[in-house]
Design a protein around this motif. Structure first.
Motif, mmCIF file in Angstrom:
data_model
loop_
_atom_site.group_PDB
_atom_site.id
_atom_site.type_symbol
_atom_site.label_atom_id
_atom_site.label_comp_id
_atom_site.label_asym_id
_atom_site.label_seq_id
_atom_site.Cartn_x
_atom_site.Cartn_y
_atom_site.Cartn_z
ATOM 1 N N ILE A 1 -18.439 -17.296 -6.528
ATOM 2 C CA ILE A 1 -17.748 -17.639 -7.766
ATOM 3 C C ILE A 1 -16.230 -17.504 -7.598
ATOM 4 O O ILE A 1 -15.455 -18.284 -8.149
ATOM 5 N N GLU A 2 -15.785 -16.536 -6.795
ATOM 6 C CA GLU A 2 -14.342 -16.376 -6.537
ATOM 7 C C GLU A 2 -13.800 -17.551 -5.733
ATOM 8 O O GLU A 2 -12.698 -18.045 -6.000
ATOM 9 N N GLU A 3 -14.554 -17.995 -4.734
ATOM 10 C CA GLU A 3 -14.123 -19.130 -3.922
ATOM 11 C C GLU A 3 -14.024 -20.397 -4.769
ATOM 12 O O GLU A 3 -13.084 -21.182 -4.629
ATOM 13 N N LYS A 4 -15.007 -20.590 -5.642
ATOM 14 C CA LYS A 4 -14.999 -21.763 -6.514
ATOM 15 C C LYS A 4 -13.760 -21.765 -7.409
ATOM 16 O O LYS A 4 -13.130 -22.809 -7.617
ATOM 17 N N ALA A 5 -13.407 -20.593 -7.932
ATOM 18 C CA ALA A 5 -12.233 -20.491 -8.798
ATOM 19 C C ALA A 5 -10.963 -20.895 -8.050
ATOM 20 O O ALA A 5 -10.112 -21.607 -8.594
ATOM 21 N N VAL A 6 -10.837 -20.470 -6.801
ATOM 22 C CA VAL A 6 -9.661 -20.835 -5.995
ATOM 23 C C VAL A 6 -9.599 -22.345 -5.795
ATOM 24 O O VAL A 6 -8.539 -22.970 -5.947
ATOM 25 N N LEU A 7 -10.738 -22.955 -5.475
ATOM 26 C CA LEU A 7 -10.773 -24.403 -5.238
ATOM 27 C C LEU A 7 -10.438 -25.188 -6.500
ATOM 28 O O LEU A 7 -9.700 -26.188 -6.447
ATOM 29 N N LEU A 8 -10.959 -24.746 -7.639
ATOM 30 C CA LEU A 8 -10.668 -25.444 -8.898
ATOM 31 C C LEU A 8 -9.205 -25.277 -9.291
ATOM 32 O O LEU A 8 -8.583 -26.205 -9.811
ATOM 33 N N GLU A 9 -8.654 -24.111 -9.035
ATOM 34 C CA GLU A 9 -7.229 -23.907 -9.328
ATOM 35 C C GLU A 9 -6.376 -24.838 -8.471
ATOM 36 O O GLU A 9 -5.391 -25.410 -8.943
ATOM 37 N N ASN A 10 -6.778 -25.013 -7.220
ATOM 38 C CA ASN A 10 -6.042 -25.914 -6.325
ATOM 39 C C ASN A 10 -6.086 -27.361 -6.815
ATOM 40 O O ASN A 10 -5.196 -28.158 -6.497
ATOM 41 N N GLU A 11 -7.121 -27.708 -7.583
ATOM 42 C CA GLU A 11 -7.234 -29.065 -8.128
ATOM 43 C C GLU A 11 -6.319 -29.277 -9.333
ATOM 44 O O GLU A 11 -6.102 -30.397 -9.757
ATOM 45 N N GLY A 12 -5.815 -28.174 -9.915
ATOM 46 C CA GLY A 12 -4.894 -28.296 -11.040
ATOM 47 C C GLY A 12 -5.533 -28.157 -12.405
ATOM 48 O O GLY A 12 -4.975 -28.610 -13.409
ATOM 49 N N ILE A 13 -6.707 -27.524 -12.472
ATOM 50 C CA ILE A 13 -7.390 -27.309 -13.745
ATOM 51 C C ILE A 13 -6.630 -26.268 -14.576
ATOM 52 O O ILE A 13 -6.140 -25.281 -14.051
ATOM 53 N N ASP A 14 -6.558 -26.488 -15.904
ATOM 54 C CA ASP A 14 -5.857 -25.542 -16.780
ATOM 55 C C ASP A 14 -6.696 -24.305 -17.084
ATOM 56 O O ASP A 14 -6.190 -23.182 -17.071
ATOM 57 N N ASN A 15 -7.983 -24.515 -17.395
ATOM 58 C CA ASN A 15 -8.842 -23.415 -17.826
ATOM 59 C C ASN A 15 -10.199 -23.487 -17.131
ATOM 60 O O ASN A 15 -10.786 -24.560 -17.014
ATOM 61 N N LEU A 16 -10.683 -22.328 -16.713
ATOM 62 C CA LEU A 16 -12.016 -22.222 -16.132
ATOM 63 C C LEU A 16 -12.781 -21.139 -16.883
ATOM 64 O O LEU A 16 -12.333 -19.991 -16.968
ATOM 65 N N ILE A 17 -13.928 -21.516 -17.429
ATOM 66 C CA ILE A 17 -14.815 -20.543 -18.066
ATOM 67 C C ILE A 17 -16.037 -20.366 -17.173
ATOM 68 O O ILE A 17 -16.721 -21.339 -16.843
ATOM 69 N N ILE A 18 -16.277 -19.126 -16.755
ATOM 70 C CA ILE A 18 -17.465 -18.796 -15.964
ATOM 71 C C ILE A 18 -18.388 -18.020 -16.897
ATOM 72 O O ILE A 18 -18.219 -16.817 -17.105
ATOM 73 N N HIS A 19 -19.334 -18.730 -17.487
ATOM 74 C CA HIS A 19 -20.166 -18.089 -18.508
ATOM 75 C C HIS A 19 -21.445 -17.525 -17.901
ATOM 76 O O HIS A 19 -22.106 -18.197 -17.105
ATOM 77 N N PRO A 20 -21.799 -16.283 -18.262
ATOM 78 C CA PRO A 20 -23.054 -15.697 -17.750
ATOM 79 C C PRO A 20 -24.255 -16.495 -18.266
ATOM 80 O O PRO A 20 -24.448 -16.607 -19.474
ATOM 81 N N PHE A 21 -25.020 -17.035 -17.347
ATOM 82 C CA PHE A 21 -26.193 -17.811 -17.757
ATOM 83 C C PHE A 21 -27.405 -16.892 -17.839
ATOM 84 O O PHE A 21 -27.690 -16.137 -16.905
ATOM 85 N N ASP A 22 -28.108 -16.954 -18.950
ATOM 86 C CA ASP A 22 -29.321 -16.166 -19.120
ATOM 87 C C ASP A 22 -30.328 -16.962 -19.946
ATOM 88 O O ASP A 22 -30.062 -18.083 -20.391
ATOM 89 N N HIS A 23 -31.500 -16.372 -20.142
ATOM 90 C CA HIS A 23 -32.554 -17.085 -20.869
ATOM 91 C C HIS A 23 -32.145 -17.367 -22.314
ATOM 92 O O HIS A 23 -32.486 -18.413 -22.870
ATOM 93 N N ALA A 24 -31.397 -16.430 -22.915
ATOM 94 C CA ALA A 24 -30.969 -16.628 -24.306
ATOM 95 C C ALA A 24 -30.082 -17.864 -24.420
ATOM 96 O O ALA A 24 -30.234 -18.665 -25.360
ATOM 97 N N PHE A 25 -29.162 -18.045 -23.462
ATOM 98 C CA PHE A 25 -28.287 -19.224 -23.488
ATOM 99 C C PHE A 25 -29.114 -20.492 -23.319
ATOM 100 O O PHE A 25 -28.852 -21.515 -23.977
ATOM 101 N N SER A 26 -30.120 -20.434 -22.458
ATOM 102 C CA SER A 26 -30.948 -21.629 -22.216
ATOM 103 C C SER A 26 -31.766 -22.024 -23.441
ATOM 104 O O SER A 26 -32.260 -23.147 -23.520
ATOM 105 N N ARG A 27 -31.908 -21.104 -24.407
ATOM 106 C CA ARG A 27 -32.703 -21.375 -25.597
ATOM 107 C C ARG A 27 -31.868 -21.943 -26.749
ATOM 108 O O ARG A 27 -32.416 -22.239 -27.814
ATOM 109 N N LEU A 28 -30.571 -22.099 -26.564
ATOM 110 C CA LEU A 28 -29.752 -22.717 -27.604
ATOM 111 C C LEU A 28 -30.246 -24.139 -27.869
ATOM 112 O O LEU A 28 -30.557 -24.883 -26.931
ATOM 113 N N THR A 29 -30.295 -24.525 -29.136
ATOM 114 C CA THR A 29 -30.630 -25.913 -29.442
ATOM 115 C C THR A 29 -29.434 -26.788 -29.083
ATOM 116 O O THR A 29 -28.309 -26.308 -28.909
#
Length: 311
Positions: free
Chosen positions: A73-101
């Motif tokens: 996840i740290e490596e991905k953040a560096v690569l995305l920053e190098n692309e010039g992205i303004d904001n990166l959200i790394i959200h914890p994925f769990d079963h509760a999130f998968s159950r959102l309608t």
């Protein structure tokens, strides 16, 4: 680039252009999507935002999967920053999130939390509980809640999928140059230098033993590779062995890097090792003398590689 460790952490009065996905590898196939995101955000005065998840959804929803990822996840953040992205959200994925309608995801997250103006998403994207909602549902929600939906073409989505598969297959077979061609940059690993048995020092080939904490990180096939690292703001060339060290009857897989023309203390340092070319398989030698002779040949081949290629 601003990094947020959950959707709840993010807040912005400025409208956002959003894309979401795993973006594992942040390879050439992803770059066309990210270019769309950045171009659209700049032309509309909005901020670009990438929403990704960790753990990878397959790690949560498919318990027995042995999924290996191209980036931590740290490596991905560096690569995305190098692309010039303004904001990166790394959200914890769990079963509760998968159950959102689907509507909860759209209204509570995209609209209320991310302040969305547009979402750039694959034509075949499915979302919401049990992944029942489609791109047509998202377009309908867009009309209802006031945001635009830009579809990523089948060709681009296929390019992302095919590239990711080919990169993983190439690395696991040792074809690192093929992987690098699809990535658009040298594949790299990041780890901490730990104490080894220091056997390399006895034959004038001291090595930095790299320990990678993230068990999900994809490690290339066993063998000897041409590599480099940035050490004290200077690129240092070297060669790396991935394997069990059969000459000394090793059993556990280790990652050892010998840096050419370097004699500093690296213990405890966090290093990124860029991998360019595979020299050979790992071999069990009859003696230390035979091993040393081969390492001398490996070193010369490594130096020749850097001489003939701009790394």
């Amino acid at each position: 680039m601003k990094i947020f460790n959950s959707i709840q952490e993010f807040s912005s009065a400025t409208k956002t252009i959003v894309t979401l996905g795993t973006f594992d590898g942040v390879h050439k196939g992803h770059k066309s999507i990210l270019d769309k995101l950045i171009t659209s955000s700049k032309s509309s005065g909005c901020e670009s935002l990438v929403l990704t998840f960790f753990p990878h959804p397959r790690m949560v929803l498919q318990q027995n999967t042995d999924l290996k990822l191209l980036n931590t996840i740290e490596e991905k953040a560096v690569l995305l920053e190098n692309e010039g992205i303004d904001n990166l959200i790394i959200h914890p994925f769990d079963h509760a999130f998968s159950r959102l309608t689907a509507e909860e995801f759209v209204k509570d997250i995209l609209v209320d939390k991310l302040n969305i103006s547009k979402i750039i998403i694959g034509h075949d994207h499915r979302f919401g509980r049990n992944r029942t909602a489609t791109i047509d549902d998202l377009i309908r929600f867009g009309h209802e809640y006031g945001f635009e939906v830009e579809k990523i073409s089948a060709l681009e989505i296929n390019e992302v999928s095919v590239s990711s598969t080919k990169i993983r297959n190439a690395l696991t077979s040792g074809s690192v140059e093929t992987a690098n061609e699809f990535l658009g940059y040298p594949y790299f690993i990041t780890g901490t230098v730990v104490q080894g048995k220091q056997l390399g020092r006895t034959i004038n080939f001291p090595t930095a033993n790299i320990e990678i904490n993230e068990s999900y990180k994809l490690i290339p096939a066993n063998g000897v590779y041409v590599v480099s690292s940035m050490i004290d703001d200077k690129m240092v060339q070297g060669m790396m062995n991935i394997g069990t060290r059969p000459t000394v009857n090793g059993t556990n897989t280790t990652i050892e890097v010998h840096y050419h023309d370097f004699d500093g203390d690296l213990y405890g340092s966090k290093l990124t090792v860029s991998i360019y070319h595979r020299l050979r398989d790992e071999v069990k030698f009859e003696s230390f003398d035979a091993l040393k002779l081969q390492l001398e040949k490996d070193k010369q081949q490594s130096l020749d590689y850097f001489k003939n290629n701009r790394a």
